[in-house]
Scaffold this motif. Structure first.
Motif, PDB file in Angstrom:
ATOM      1  N   GLY A   1       5.889  29.123  14.379  1.00  0.00           N
ATOM      2  CA  GLY A   1       4.944  28.126  14.866  1.00  0.00           C
ATOM      3  C   GLY A   1       5.535  26.739  15.030  1.00  0.00           C
ATOM      4  N   LYS A   2       6.860  26.627  14.960  1.00  0.00           N
ATOM      5  CA  LYS A   2       7.530  25.324  15.026  1.00  0.00           C
ATOM      6  C   LYS A   2       8.701  25.403  16.002  1.00  0.00           C
ATOM      7  CE  LYS A   2       5.359  23.475  11.388  1.00  0.00           C
ATOM      8  NZ  LYS A   2       4.494  22.314  11.506  1.00  0.00           N
ATOM      9  N   ALA A   3       9.096  24.233  16.531  1.00  0.00           N
ATOM     10  CA  ALA A   3      10.311  24.129  17.338  1.00  0.00           C
ATOM     11  C   ALA A   3      11.390  23.440  16.474  1.00  0.00           C
ATOM     12  CB  ALA A   3      10.029  23.292  18.575  1.00  0.00           C
ATOM     13  N   PRO A   4      12.667  23.741  16.694  1.00  0.00           N
ATOM     14  CA  PRO A   4      13.221  24.542  17.783  1.00  0.00           C
ATOM     15  C   PRO A   4      13.245  26.039  17.472  1.00  0.00           C
ATOM     16  CG  PRO A   4      15.015  23.690  16.434  1.00  0.00           C
ATOM     17  CD  PRO A   4      13.741  23.140  15.851  1.00  0.00           C
TER      18      PRO A   4
ATOM     19  N   GLU B   1      14.277  27.927  13.095  1.00  0.00           N
ATOM     20  CA  GLU B   1      14.901  27.075  12.067  1.00  0.00           C
ATOM     21  C   GLU B   1      16.190  26.435  12.606  1.00  0.00           C
ATOM     22  OE1 GLU B   1      13.995  25.837   9.120  1.00  0.00           O
ATOM     23  OE2 GLU B   1      12.063  26.811   9.267  1.00  0.00           O
ATOM     24  N   SER B   2      16.133  25.117  12.692  1.00  0.00           N
ATOM     25  CA  SER B   2      17.222  24.372  13.326  1.00  0.00           C
ATOM     26  C   SER B   2      18.591  24.648  12.695  1.00  0.00           C
ATOM     27  CB  SER B   2      16.918  22.875  13.283  1.00  0.00           C
ATOM     28  OG  SER B   2      16.732  22.430  11.951  1.00  0.00           O
TER      29      SER B   2
ATOM     30  N   MET C   1      11.611  20.305  21.057  1.00  0.00           N
ATOM     31  CA  MET C   1      10.691  19.166  21.105  1.00  0.00           C
ATOM     32  C   MET C   1      11.529  17.912  21.369  1.00  0.00           C
ATOM     33  SD  MET C   1       7.920  18.031  18.239  1.00  0.00           S
ATOM     34  CE  MET C   1       7.027  19.562  18.439  1.00  0.00           C
TER      35      MET C   1
ATOM     36  N   ASP D   1       5.331  17.335  21.006  1.00  0.00           N
ATOM     37  CA  ASP D   1       4.219  17.322  20.064  1.00  0.00           C
ATOM     38  C   ASP D   1       2.920  16.999  20.818  1.00  0.00           C
ATOM     39  OD1 ASP D   1       3.370  17.517  17.348  1.00  0.00           O
ATOM     40  OD2 ASP D   1       3.131  15.350  17.290  1.00  0.00           O
TER      41      ASP D   1
ATOM     42  N   LEU E   1       3.450  23.079  24.257  1.00  0.00           N
ATOM     43  CA  LEU E   1       3.607  23.534  22.867  1.00  0.00           C
ATOM     44  C   LEU E   1       2.538  24.570  22.536  1.00  0.00           C
ATOM     45  CD1 LEU E   1       4.952  23.314  20.062  1.00  0.00           C
ATOM     46  CD2 LEU E   1       3.429  21.390  19.577  1.00  0.00           C
TER      47      LEU E   1
ATOM     48  N   SER F   1      11.995  15.215  18.597  1.00  0.00           N
ATOM     49  CA  SER F   1      12.244  15.682  17.222  1.00  0.00           C
ATOM     50  C   SER F   1      13.729  15.798  16.905  1.00  0.00           C
ATOM     51  CB  SER F   1      11.565  17.042  17.042  1.00  0.00           C
ATOM     52  OG  SER F   1      12.349  17.890  16.245  1.00  0.00           O
TER      53      SER F   1
ATOM     54  N   TYR G   1      18.458  12.908  12.112  1.00  0.00           N
ATOM     55  CA  TYR G   1      17.430  11.977  11.647  1.00  0.00           C
ATOM     56  C   TYR G   1      18.017  10.695  11.070  1.00  0.00           C
ATOM     57  CZ  TYR G   1      13.733  15.392  12.394  1.00  0.00           C
ATOM     58  OH  TYR G   1      12.841  16.264  12.970  1.00  0.00           O
TER      59      TYR G   1
ATOM     60  N   GLN H   1      17.324  19.779   4.735  1.00  0.00           N
ATOM     61  CA  GLN H   1      15.983  20.326   4.935  1.00  0.00           C
ATOM     62  C   GLN H   1      15.073  20.130   3.728  1.00  0.00           C
ATOM     63  OE1 GLN H   1      14.375  22.312   7.780  1.00  0.00           O
ATOM     64  NE2 GLN H   1      15.669  20.679   8.544  1.00  0.00           N
TER      65      GLN H   1
ATOM     66  N   ASN I   1      15.001  17.700  14.617  1.00  0.00           N
ATOM     67  CA  ASN I   1      15.367  19.097  14.397  1.00  0.00           C
ATOM     68  C   ASN I   1      15.783  19.775  15.700  1.00  0.00           C
ATOM     69  OD1 ASN I   1      15.075  19.422  11.577  1.00  0.00           O
ATOM     70  ND2 ASN I   1      12.853  19.421  11.785  1.00  0.00           N
TER      71      ASN I   1
ATOM     72  N   GLU J   1      15.013  15.417   5.177  1.00  0.00           N
ATOM     73  CA  GLU J   1      14.065  15.478   6.298  1.00  0.00           C
ATOM     74  C   GLU J   1      12.645  15.130   5.849  1.00  0.00           C
ATOM     75  OE1 GLU J   1      11.839  18.365   7.344  1.00  0.00           O
ATOM     76  OE2 GLU J   1      12.168  18.473   9.506  1.00  0.00           O
TER      77      GLU J   1
ATOM     78  N   LYS K   1       3.216  28.538  21.598  1.00  0.00           N
ATOM     79  CA  LYS K   1       2.682  29.160  20.375  1.00  0.00           C
ATOM     80  C   LYS K   1       1.825  30.367  20.731  1.00  0.00           C
ATOM     81  CE  LYS K   1       2.502  25.032  17.437  1.00  0.00           C
ATOM     82  NZ  LYS K   1       1.754  24.245  16.477  1.00  0.00           N
TER      83      LYS K   1
HETATM   84  N1  LIG Z   1      12.472  23.550   9.163  1.00  0.00           N
HETATM   85  C1  LIG Z   1      12.176  23.575  10.576  1.00  0.00           C
HETATM   86  C2  LIG Z   1      11.188  22.476  10.892  1.00  0.00           C
HETATM   87  C3  LIG Z   1      10.638  22.617  12.302  1.00  0.00           C
HETATM   88  C4  LIG Z   1       9.518  21.637  12.565  1.00  0.00           C
HETATM   89  O1  LIG Z   1       8.877  21.107  11.610  1.00  0.00           O
HETATM   90  N2  LIG Z   1       9.258  21.390  13.839  1.00  0.00           N
HETATM   91  C5  LIG Z   1       8.232  20.446  14.207  1.00  0.00           C
HETATM   92  C6  LIG Z   1       8.862  19.295  14.985  1.00  0.00           C
HETATM   93  S1  LIG Z   1      10.082  18.474  13.976  1.00  0.00           S
HETATM   94  C7  LIG Z   1       7.203  21.139  15.094  1.00  0.00           C
HETATM   95  O2  LIG Z   1       7.503  22.097  15.755  1.00  0.00           O
HETATM   96  N3  LIG Z   1       5.982  20.603  15.111  1.00  0.00           N
HETATM   97  C8  LIG Z   1       4.932  21.091  15.973  1.00  0.00           C
HETATM   98  C9  LIG Z   1       3.780  21.680  15.243  1.00  0.00           C
HETATM   99  O3  LIG Z   1       3.835  21.786  14.003  1.00  0.00           O
HETATM  100  O4  LIG Z   1       2.811  22.029  15.920  1.00  0.00           O
HETATM  101  C10 LIG Z   1      13.472  23.412  11.391  1.00  0.00           C
HETATM  102  O5  LIG Z   1      14.406  22.781  10.863  1.00  0.00           O
HETATM  103  O6  LIG Z   1      13.562  23.932  12.504  1.00  0.00           O
END
Ligand SMILES: N[C@@H](CCC(=O)N[C@@H](CS)C(=O)NCC(=O)O)C(=O)O
Length: 201
Positions: A50-53, A65-66, A6, A33, A38, A9, A165, A98, A11, A102, A42
């Motif tokens: 469900g999250k990036a990266p 998980e970053s 992302m 986002d 995105l 972001s 961050y 984390q 992360n 964050e 998914k």
């Molecule tokens: N703990 C995870 C957090 C990942 C996270 O929260 N990613 C967010 C962006 S910072 C994301 O993908 N958001 C999109 C969504 O939830 O749809 C990591 O460090 O990778």
């Protein structure tokens, strides 16, 4: 390798930063986002949590998980301490990033910067995050008053993880960075590492 990342972001940025610092080539797929990309990623199952990266390896394995991705990419590089205690200390900072940093520093920045979250940015919540963020930055300040880097005597993955961050804590998060001179000096040290790239590079 392919990184689902992302652009805005921290992360995702911390992984892009480590790739640059270590000179690793990687295909980057932007999944901003609220973007169609995105949703498509998914839907296609490219983001296991469900999250990036998320890093996709050449052999088909995937790693979310970053900070786990940092460990995978960082082992054996100059950012992976040889000493076991320094390595464990690096991990301490990465877990802290984390589970404490964050959730305050990045969250306040997101509430200020993403229009879709503006309605959640109540004055009470913003004030609470400000106070808690300053306390967290003080934790970093105390370490960096007596050391150049967070763990051991050289830059590690902890510095890459926390830089992501922290370097926008003032501009995006509205934190009073003038109160943390040792943190600011450390930010400059990280920015001065060979092959450093910025969030928008
Ligand atoms: N703990 C995870 C957090 C990942 C996270 O929260 N990613 C967010 C962006 S910072 C994301 O993908 N958001 C999109 C969504 O939830 O749809 C990591 O460090 O990778």
């Amino acid at each position: 390798m392919r990184l689902y990342s992302m652009p805005s972001s921290g992360n995702s940025y911390k992984v892009r930063l480590l790739l640059a610092l270590t000179g690793r080539a990687c295909e980057i797929v932007d999944v901003e986002d609220g973007s169609e990309a995105l949703i498509e990623a998914k839907t296609a199952g490219a983001l296991p949590f469900g999250k990036a990266p998320v890093l996709h390896l050449e052999d088909g394995r995937t790693l979310p998980e970053s900070n786990a991705i940092l460990c995978w990419l960082g082992e054996g590089t100059r950012f992976w301490p040889g000493d076991a205690f320094d390595r464990a200390t690096m991990m301490s900072w990465m877990f802290w990033e984390q589970n404490q940093h964050e959730g305050v520093i990045a969250v306040r920045a997101a509430l200020r910067c993403y229009p879709s979250r503006a309605s959640l940015a109540t004055p009470d919540r913003m004030e609470d995050l400000l106070i808690r963020g300053h306390a967290l930055l003080s934790v970093m300040e105390r370490r960096l008053e007596v050391a150049d880097w967070l763990a051991g005597e050289a830059a590690t993955l902890a510095d890459v993880a926390l830089y992501a961050y922290t370097h926008t804590a003032g501009s995006r998060g509205g934190f009073e960075m003038d109160r943390f001179p040792a943190v600011n000096a450390w930010l400059a040290r990280v920015a001065g590492l060979p092959n450093h790239v910025g969030l928008d590079d």
